[in-house]
Scaffold this motif. Structure first.
Motif, short mmCIF file in Angstrom:
data_model
loop_
_atom_site.label_atom_id
_atom_site.label_comp_id
_atom_site.label_asym_id
_atom_site.label_seq_id
_atom_site.Cartn_x
_atom_site.Cartn_y
_atom_site.Cartn_z
N SER A 140 17.19 -86.60 -75.47
CA SER A 140 16.66 -85.90 -73.85
C SER A 140 18.00 -85.37 -73.45
CB SER A 140 16.40 -87.22 -73.27
OG SER A 140 16.16 -86.86 -71.94
N PHE A 141 19.17 -85.91 -73.64
CA PHE A 141 20.39 -85.26 -73.08
C PHE A 141 20.73 -83.93 -73.79
CE2 PHE A 141 24.83 -83.91 -73.83
CZ PHE A 141 25.44 -83.97 -72.54
N ARG A 142 20.53 -84.01 -75.22
CA ARG A 142 20.65 -82.51 -75.80
C ARG A 142 19.63 -81.65 -75.30
NH1 ARG A 142 20.91 -84.54 -81.88
NH2 ARG A 142 20.87 -82.21 -82.34
N GLU A 143 18.50 -81.81 -75.20
CA GLU A 143 17.45 -80.70 -74.63
C GLU A 143 17.70 -80.58 -73.40
OE1 GLU A 143 12.79 -80.72 -73.95
OE2 GLU A 143 13.46 -82.22 -75.16
N GLN A 144 18.11 -81.51 -72.34
CA GLN A 144 18.52 -81.06 -71.08
C GLN A 144 19.96 -80.09 -71.07
OE1 GLN A 144 18.96 -84.63 -68.53
NE2 GLN A 144 16.86 -85.15 -69.16
N LEU A 145 20.79 -80.29 -72.03
CA LEU A 145 21.98 -79.53 -72.20
C LEU A 145 21.55 -78.16 -72.45
CD1 LEU A 145 24.91 -79.43 -72.61
CD2 LEU A 145 24.66 -79.55 -74.91
N SER A 146 20.82 -77.80 -73.32
CA SER A 146 20.37 -76.45 -73.38
C SER A 146 19.89 -75.78 -72.36
CB SER A 146 19.52 -76.51 -74.76
OG SER A 146 19.32 -75.09 -75.15
N GLU A 147 18.86 -76.62 -71.64
CA GLU A 147 18.42 -75.89 -70.50
C GLU A 147 19.37 -75.75 -69.45
OE1 GLU A 147 15.12 -74.68 -70.33
OE2 GLU A 147 15.23 -75.16 -72.48
N THR A 148 20.10 -76.41 -69.18
CA THR A 148 21.13 -76.61 -67.93
C THR A 148 22.03 -75.21 -68.41
OG1 THR A 148 21.23 -78.85 -67.79
CG2 THR A 148 23.12 -77.65 -66.85
N VAL A 149 22.33 -75.17 -69.36
CA VAL A 149 23.34 -73.99 -69.84
C VAL A 149 22.61 -72.71 -69.56
CG1 VAL A 149 24.65 -72.59 -71.62
CG2 VAL A 149 24.82 -75.31 -71.41
N LYS A 150 21.48 -72.56 -69.87
CA LYS A 150 20.62 -71.35 -69.75
C LYS A 150 20.58 -71.07 -68.15
CE LYS A 150 18.29 -71.51 -74.20
NZ LYS A 150 16.90 -71.72 -74.73
N SER A 151 20.29 -72.21 -67.58
CA SER A 151 20.05 -71.98 -66.11
C SER A 151 21.18 -71.56 -65.13
CB SER A 151 19.60 -73.38 -65.35
OG SER A 151 18.35 -73.66 -66.15
N LEU A 152 22.20 -72.01 -65.66
CA LEU A 152 23.62 -71.89 -65.07
C LEU A 152 24.20 -70.21 -65.37
CD1 LEU A 152 25.69 -75.00 -65.75
CD2 LEU A 152 25.08 -74.28 -63.43
N LEU A 153 24.01 -70.03 -66.36
CA LEU A 153 24.28 -68.67 -66.96
C LEU A 153 23.48 -67.63 -66.26
CD1 LEU A 153 24.94 -68.89 -70.78
CD2 LEU A 153 26.56 -68.48 -69.04
N ALA A 154 22.20 -67.74 -66.10
CA ALA A 154 21.13 -67.04 -65.18
C ALA A 154 21.80 -67.01 -63.89
CB ALA A 154 19.68 -67.65 -65.34
N LEU A 155 22.37 -67.78 -63.30
CA LEU A 155 22.83 -68.05 -61.98
C LEU A 155 24.12 -67.59 -61.70
CD1 LEU A 155 21.59 -71.25 -60.78
CD2 LEU A 155 20.63 -69.30 -60.00
N LYS A 156 24.89 -67.02 -62.89
CA LYS A 156 26.25 -66.35 -63.13
C LYS A 156 27.20 -67.57 -62.95
CE LYS A 156 25.00 -61.58 -62.03
NZ LYS A 156 25.30 -60.14 -61.54
N VAL A 157 26.89 -68.62 -63.36
CA VAL A 157 27.94 -69.67 -63.26
C VAL A 157 28.30 -70.02 -64.53
CG1 VAL A 157 28.03 -72.30 -62.61
CG2 VAL A 157 26.63 -70.75 -61.14
N ILE A 158 29.61 -70.03 -64.73
CA ILE A 158 30.27 -70.30 -66.02
C ILE A 158 30.42 -71.98 -66.26
CG2 ILE A 158 32.17 -69.79 -67.54
CD1 ILE A 158 30.57 -67.43 -66.80
N PRO A 159 29.75 -72.54 -67.11
CA PRO A 159 30.04 -73.95 -67.40
C PRO A 159 31.24 -74.14 -68.24
CG PRO A 159 28.15 -73.03 -68.70
CD PRO A 159 28.90 -72.11 -68.02
N VAL A 160 32.15 -74.89 -67.98
CA VAL A 160 33.29 -75.46 -68.50
C VAL A 160 33.03 -76.88 -69.19
CG1 VAL A 160 35.59 -75.53 -68.53
CG2 VAL A 160 34.75 -73.83 -67.19
#
Length: 655
Positions: free
Chosen positions: A29-49
């Protein structure tokens, strides 16, 4: 993270921190959420570190324990890239990329494309640097794993300026890992060292030939060029057409194009001139009797292996190759990509004339620019580098090798018209120096005029004639005001086109000072520092990318060819003896500074260096000397019983 927040905020970008552990990646479940979280952040121009959550990690010793799904930032980066199905993974290091051995080993070479079948057993890893946790071994393991899963990976330097931008532009930076790499590159390709060693071995066989056989080899090359004139022109025309389509500058296209008949009339002719010259190898320069029966000879010999890097001009390949054959040197050639077809056919024709007893590897054609960094490290095999091209090319090579470099960075040639100049002669010389071949390095770029001629008909007629020929005129501080000319951006400017700078000077002394002062060009090289966390507390924010620009200054001197037009003998002699340039002329066009026009047969280039060779470099510039001592059993033994005579003896040629 505070540092990252500050840096990204300067670019109007937000960053967010995400801490993970091994156990997180065991949760579907975490791995699935991880991918969606990264995509959403990038769409908002937020760089995940991302980083490991050390506070809750179960790892026993963070810097030593390599158990678990990931164990350092490299393996974490690879894991994340696979989870989010990244287009590209870039792993930054403190070196240029993956080397075949420790980067400090001079025999190590940068691997541009990693091929598991070839390199896995060949690479020797040195000690881990003090930066990061896992070192290059961890980076390679992460890169191989990610690449096998379909994620392209590049390992490159975090120190080099704009490396990531260059990488995204498709430039060959660092080491590439790709699942299809073995399909792109031959596992059995010849590397840079093998090419250089082969050239040296062939050069020794060439030197062992008789003088007449070497002469015949040159004549065979000339015949082969004439016989393949149509093929050469067809390939050259294809290069020119491609260069025009790609939008190259007119000056480069002019240098690239071979004039119809040039291969047969000019290139072959210059080769035959070389063939008929006096034998240069083993020529005795000095014979001395050291003592009775002990004869010392100073003789000429080849330098060894030459690396010539040149841009645009395919005719340069022919001149350089023929000079190498005449002087018994091995040769490696790297031409510009814009002349790829021309260089390939010329190289094929020339090497086809080389007998098997010598070997066609005598002259190697370097196919890829990726090989140049490796070649520049071979100071134990390559004896001289001669770059022919732009300022940036020459400067880059000088800063990248321990091998001696012979060449000039630019050609800012001056013509000074003195107040006593013959008007007709002055107009003829200036016109020729600028119009005859504007793209050449011996073309006039700055016209200096005695102040007494500022309102003279000579200057008005001369400038009018230059304009009629299509020359764009720029003025220095004085000339731009008096003549109403656009202000020149710099008084050190090589236009390589139908343009030049005009400036007034007080007298010949001021002209000399101008040449010396503005023959100097200041260049700045910028290096960006990559933010390693352990230095964060000691450096101000301005030192962190993208704001850090450490500037190193280097001076590039032109000192190429300068001319005075005057009828005053005393003024002329003052100019000739005080101007510190490779070539200084009186009442003659700067265009005469050329190996063929000097009677050298051909040239590898014009050197503005002060060591070894200066000016047009022909046969003698590619030779050095050695000492041969002929005795009859003499020993030093503390110089007991040896009576030194040191008597000069008549010269005799030894071939």
């Amino acid at each position: 993270m505070a540092l990252y927040d500050t840096l990204f905020s300067q670019l109007d970008v937000t960053s967010s921190q995400h801490l993970v552990t091994d156990s997180d990646f065991r949760n579907d479940s975490f791995r699935e959420q991880l991918s969606e979280t990264v995509k959403s952040l990038l769409a908002l121009k937020v760089i995940p570190v991302f980083n490991e959550n050390d506070a809750v990690s179960t790892r026993r010793t963070p810097y030593e324990d390599s158990s678990g799904i990931f164990w350092d930032n490299d393996s974490l980066a690879g894991l994340l890239a696979m989870e989010v199905k990244a287009d590209l993974l870039v792993l930054l290091s403190d070196v240029e990329g993956l080397y075949s051995g420790p980067p400090s080993d001079p025999n190590s070479k940068l691997i541009h494309t990693y091929i598991k079948e070839k390199h896995q057993a060949e690479i020797t890893f040195g000690d881990k640097s003090r930066l990061g946790r896992g070192g290059m071994t961890a980076k390679v393991d992460a890169a191989v794993c990610s690449a096998s899963s379909g994620i392209p990976v590049v390992i490159t330097s975090g120190y080099a300026t704009d490396n990531i931008i260059k990488l995204l532009q498709g430039k060959p930076v660092g080491t590439l890992f790709h699942k299809d790499a073995q399909l792109w590159t031959s596992v059995n390709e010849v590397d840079a060292r093998e090419m250089a060693v082969a050239a040296r071995e062939c050069s020794r066989r060439l030197q062992a030939m008789s003088s007449e056989d070497r002469r015949k080899l040159l004549l065979d090359v000339a015949d082969a060029l004439e016989a393949n004139e149509s093929l050469i022109m067809a390939e050259n025309e294809a290069d020119v057409a491609a260069a025009k389509a790609d939008g190259y500058e007119k000056a480069l296209i002019s240098r690239l194009a071979l004039k119809p008949g040039k291969a047969s009339l000019c290139l072959a002719k210059s080769i035959r001139v070389l063939a008929d010259m006096e034998e240069p190898i083993s020529r005795i320069a000095k014979r001395t009797e050291l003592a009775d029966g002990l004869i010392l000879e100073k003789t000429s010999c080849p330098l060894g292996v030459l690396l010539i890097v040149f841009e645009s001009r395919p005719d340069a390949l022919v001149q350089i190759a023929s000079l190498a054959i005449r002087t018994g040197n091995g040769l490696l050639l790297k031409g510009g990509k814009e002349a790829r077809r021309s260089n390939a056919i010329l190289h094929k024709i020339i090497t086809s004339a080389i007998p098997d007893s010598v070997g066609d590897e005598l002259i190697g054609l370097v196919a890829s620019r990726e090989d140049i960094p490796d070649l520049l490290k071979l100071d134990d095999v390559i004896d001289l580098v001669i770059p022919r091209g732009s300022n940036s090319l020459v400067s880059q090579i000088k800063n990248s090798t321990k091998i001696p470099v012979l060449g000039h960075a630019d050609g800012v040639c001056h013509v000074y018209i003195d107040k006593s100049a013959n008007p007709d002669m002055a107009k003829k010389i200036v016109r020729d120096a600028k119009i005859d071949y504007p793209a050449a390095c011996n073309t006039m770029e700055t016209l200096l005029v005695h102040q007494d001629l500022s309102n003279n008909d000579l200057l008005k007629e001369l400038l009018a004639e230059l304009r009629r020929e299509g020359v764009t005129l720029y003025g220095g501080p004085r000339a731009s005001s008096l003549l109403n000319l656009p202000r020149a951006q710099s008084l050190h400017r090589e236009y390589s086109s139908l343009a030049c700078t005009v400036e007034f000077v007080d007298d010949v002394g001021a002209a000399i000072d101008h040449i010396h002062q503005h023959g100097r060009h200041v260049m700045f090289s910028r290096k960006i520092c990559f933010p390693f966390l352990f230095v964060a507390l000691f450096l101000p924010l301005s030192c962190w990318p993208p704001f850090s620009k450490f500037q190193a200054t280097c001076f590039i001197f032109s000192s190429h060819t300068d001319c005075i037009v005057t009828e005053d003998h005393e003024v002329a002699e003052m100019f000739l003896h005080r101007v510190d340039s490779a070539a200084v002329f009186h009442n003659a066009s700067t265009r005469f500074c050329d190996g063929a026009r000097f009677g050298l047969g051909a040239e590898v280039g014009v050197s503005t260096s002060r060591v070894h060779a200066r000016g047009p470099v022909g046969v003698e510039g590619l030779l050095t000397t050695r000492w041969i001592l002929r005795g009859s059993g003499q020993v030093v033994d503390g110089d007991k019983g040896v009576t030194y005579s040191h008597k000069d003896l008549p010269l005799q040629t030894q071939i």
